[in-house]
Scaffold this active site. Sequence first.
Site, PDB file in Angstrom:
ATOM      1  NE  ARG A 181      -7.190  -2.844   7.978  1.00  0.00           N
ATOM      2  CZ  ARG A 181      -5.975  -2.751   8.002  1.00  0.00           C
ATOM      3  NH1 ARG A 181      -5.220  -2.219   7.017  1.00  0.00           N
ATOM      4  NH2 ARG A 181      -5.324  -2.873   9.199  1.00  0.00           N
ATOM      5  CG  PHE A 217      -1.905   8.738   9.703  1.00  0.00           C
ATOM      6  CD1 PHE A 217      -0.636   7.975   9.751  1.00  0.00           C
ATOM      7  CD2 PHE A 217      -2.894   8.154   9.695  1.00  0.00           C
ATOM      8  CE1 PHE A 217      -0.894   6.460  10.255  1.00  0.00           C
ATOM      9  CE2 PHE A 217      -3.087   7.133   9.892  1.00  0.00           C
ATOM     10  CZ  PHE A 217      -2.080   5.946  10.355  1.00  0.00           C
ATOM     11  CG  ASP A 223       6.413   6.372   6.649  1.00  0.00           C
ATOM     12  OD1 ASP A 223       6.910   7.494   6.216  1.00  0.00           O
ATOM     13  OD2 ASP A 223       5.732   6.416   7.630  1.00  0.00           O
ATOM     14  CG  ASP A 234      -0.109  -0.358   2.570  1.00  0.00           C
ATOM     15  OD1 ASP A 234       0.858  -0.560   2.680  1.00  0.00           O
ATOM     16  OD2 ASP A 234      -0.955  -0.443   3.473  1.00  0.00           O
TER      17      ASP A 234
HETATM   18  P1  5GP Z   1       7.639   1.493   6.826  1.00  0.00           P
HETATM   19  O1  5GP Z   1       8.264   0.417   7.409  1.00  0.00           O
HETATM   20  O2  5GP Z   1       7.668   1.956   5.460  1.00  0.00           O
HETATM   21  O3  5GP Z   1       7.931   2.752   7.571  1.00  0.00           O
HETATM   22  O4  5GP Z   1       6.099   1.518   7.158  1.00  0.00           O
HETATM   23  C1  5GP Z   1       5.285   1.163   6.321  1.00  0.00           C
HETATM   24  C2  5GP Z   1       3.839   0.851   6.894  1.00  0.00           C
HETATM   25  O5  5GP Z   1       3.429   1.976   7.772  1.00  0.00           O
HETATM   26  C3  5GP Z   1       2.707   0.689   6.049  1.00  0.00           C
HETATM   27  O6  5GP Z   1       2.799  -0.561   5.325  1.00  0.00           O
HETATM   28  C4  5GP Z   1       1.570   0.972   6.755  1.00  0.00           C
HETATM   29  O7  5GP Z   1       0.942   0.096   7.337  1.00  0.00           O
HETATM   30  C5  5GP Z   1       2.100   2.098   7.710  1.00  0.00           C
HETATM   31  N1  5GP Z   1       1.753   3.619   7.273  1.00  0.00           N
HETATM   32  C6  5GP Z   1       2.920   4.304   6.981  1.00  0.00           C
HETATM   33  N2  5GP Z   1       2.408   5.517   6.567  1.00  0.00           N
HETATM   34  C7  5GP Z   1       1.015   5.530   6.832  1.00  0.00           C
HETATM   35  C8  5GP Z   1       0.095   6.265   6.603  1.00  0.00           C
HETATM   36  O8  5GP Z   1       0.054   7.561   6.254  1.00  0.00           O
HETATM   37  N3  5GP Z   1      -1.281   5.853   6.880  1.00  0.00           N
HETATM   38  C9  5GP Z   1      -1.415   4.575   7.570  1.00  0.00           C
HETATM   39  N4  5GP Z   1      -2.664   4.282   7.656  1.00  0.00           N
HETATM   40  N5  5GP Z   1      -0.332   3.776   7.387  1.00  0.00           N
HETATM   41  C10 5GP Z   1       0.670   4.057   7.233  1.00  0.00           C
END
Ligand code: 5GP
Length: 183
Positions: free
Chosen positions: A169, A156, A107, A104
């Site tokens: 979701r 976010f 980040d 999805d």
């Molecule tokens: P990363 O390891 O890339 O920091 O984390 C990615 C995960 O963090 C994504 O799969 C998601 O579950 C969550 N995440 C990161 N940014 C967002 C956001 O803006 N909204 C939501 N709902 N989840 C996020």
Amino acid sequence: MESADVANDLTEVLLTEQQIRDRIAAMCREIERDYEGRDLLLIGVLKGAVMVMADLARELKRDVEMDWMAVSSYGAGTQSSGVVRIVKDLDTDLAGRHVLIVEDIVDSGLTLSWLRSNLQSRGPASVEICALLRKPEAAKIEIDARYVGFEIPNAFVVGYGLDYAERYRNLRDVSVLAPHVYA
Ligand code: 5GP
């Protein structure tokens, strides 16, 4: 549901259902071209990637296999720690397979970079990443996503599979969550 149905919880619609559909179709044309003549295994990361996986897989004009993983990130708070535990592993043997991880959002990229090296160690022919959304933070780590739907600002977001405390979701679009919801 649509953003209008929970308008008080959101500050802005970032991507409409139509924009998402159009972008996914364009990514599918790239994927079809890149994997022509090769088998393709899509791996979705539960639960956030459910919508993008469903729409991407159905838009592809070719046969693919689909499998799912569930991972949970160790560590407190909303920041990803990069230390990941497999909650549900794949049913598929990856040896010799062309794997496309469907996510999805990227980040920090820590989760995906762990996942990619975990899958890489299982002897696939290739491992690439397809992410619908990418945040600016992702630029800091060398996470080479071959297909990215949209670059979004550092807010976010919820919807199209993305949740806040398991809610939102089922939003059709991607919207920015209002701070009063999580404050
Ligand atoms: P990363 O390891 O890339 O920091 O984390 C990615 C995960 O963090 C994504 O799969 C998601 O579950 C969550 N995440 C990161 N940014 C967002 C956001 O803006 N909204 C939501 N709902 N989840 C996020």
